[in-house]
Write an enzyme that holds these catalytic residues in place. Structure first.
Site, short mmCIF file in Angstrom:
data_model
loop_
_atom_site.label_atom_id
_atom_site.label_comp_id
_atom_site.label_asym_id
_atom_site.label_seq_id
_atom_site.Cartn_x
_atom_site.Cartn_y
_atom_site.Cartn_z
CG ASP A 1 -30.44 -2.56 -7.63
OD1 ASP A 1 -29.46 -2.28 -8.35
OD2 ASP A 1 -31.03 -1.71 -6.93
CD GLU B 1 -31.09 -11.18 11.18
OE1 GLU B 1 -30.14 -11.78 11.72
OE2 GLU B 1 -31.70 -11.64 10.17
CD1 TRP B 2 -27.35 -4.51 13.95
CD2 TRP B 2 -28.51 -2.80 13.12
NE1 TRP B 2 -26.47 -3.48 13.78
CE2 TRP B 2 -27.15 -2.41 13.26
CE3 TRP B 2 -29.43 -1.88 12.60
CZ2 TRP B 2 -26.71 -1.13 12.93
CZ3 TRP B 2 -28.98 -0.61 12.27
CH2 TRP B 2 -27.64 -0.24 12.43
#
Length: 289
Positions: free
Chosen positions: A197, A94-95
């Site tokens: 991370d 998804e953008w």
């Protein structure tokens, strides 16, 4: 078969007939080629890499995103497809259209990360190994955090760095001394679900000013791992830490825990990028050995 045709076939299966497929290169990828993929009025984020150089990199990233999303504690981009073909691996996401990182955003981020960290299991590690950046990491399960951190994090990375002469005998002796003392610094909390991370490049702020986690290196570990790495490479805003502390209070020696946990990402950066990261490692070793 060209990569564009492969992408088009994947999108047709998902969305039906598509028109005007375009790939526009975007920044933000250190080891991946990254693109804005547009078609039929829709926009996705596309990552492409070698399937042989980093085996299963994207399938493990997909698994991490899915695991975080399943908890309904904090947002991740929706995974559209993960495929491998002709030497390439491709991840379609998804953008996320970015919004304002206001004070509400940072408070919500701290609260939601605390909620994610309350997701727990009976042992440290994960069913599958994965990557932190481009470095493979073992997630073999352990009953003890200190055993997991030594055997699956510190020892593998000190060996890798020593093999490139980036660490010398004195450093290795200091790491051995620290490993014997880890129990003095970490009380045995239940394992937390970690992003793994969580530096400042691995989250987004959506248009509703909500945090969205990207590029995870997930496993069940000590929550100081995530909090520690937020202080490297720029740091997060103070309302984030205040909100986290309110919703999941930290131990009195949390700064010592964070310094020790940051040895792992610093070793990875030493291994990948060279000696510029060694002084910070040396300072930590001198502090605790």
């Amino acid at each position: 078969m060209s990569l564009q045709i492969i992408l088009q076939e994947s999108l047709v299966k998902r969305f039906g007939t598509i028109t005007d497929l375009r790939l526009q290169r975007v920044g933000g990828g250190s080891i991946n080629d990254t693109y804005r993929l547009s078609f039929s009025g829709k926009t996705l984020f596309c990552k492409i890499n070698s399937a042989t150089k980093f085996p299963h990199l994207f399938s493990r990233e997909k698994s991490g995103l899915d695991l975080i999303a399943q908890q309904n504690k904090i947002k991740t981009p929706g995974v559209i497809d993960c495929l491998q073909t002709e030497g390439h691996q491709v991840l379609l996401l998804e953008w996320i259209q970015e919004g304002e990182q206001n004070e509400r955003f940072w408070k919500l981020f701290g609260e939601q990360l605390a909620a994610l960290h309350r997701v727990t299991r009976g042992s440290y590690g994960l069913e599958a190994d994965n990557y932190m950046g481009s470095v493979p990491q073992s997630n073999a399960k352990h009953e003890s955090w200190t055993a997991f951190y030594v055997e699956e994090r510190l020892m593998p990375m000190t060996k890798r760095c020593a093999s490139k002469n980036q660490l010398h005998s004195q450093h290795l002796l200091q790491f051995e001394a620290l490993q014997k003392k880890l129990g003095n610094f970490f009380e045995e909390e239940r394992p937390s679900l970690l992003h793994g991370d969580l530096w400042s490049g691995n989250f987004l702020c959506n248009q509703s000013s909500e945090p969205v986690l990207i590029d995870p290196a997930v496993y069940f570990g000590h929550r100081s791992v995530d909090l520690a790495i937020t202080t490297l490479f720029g740091g997060f805003r103070q309302p984030f830490y205040e909100a986290y502390q309110y919703h999941f209070p930290l131990p009195a020696n949390y700064r010592e825990q964070w310094a020790i946990c940051n040895l792992y990402p610093l070793l990875i950066h030493l291994y990948l990028f060279g000696a510029g990261y060694l002084p910070q490692i040396e300072r930590t070793l001198e502090q605790f050995t």
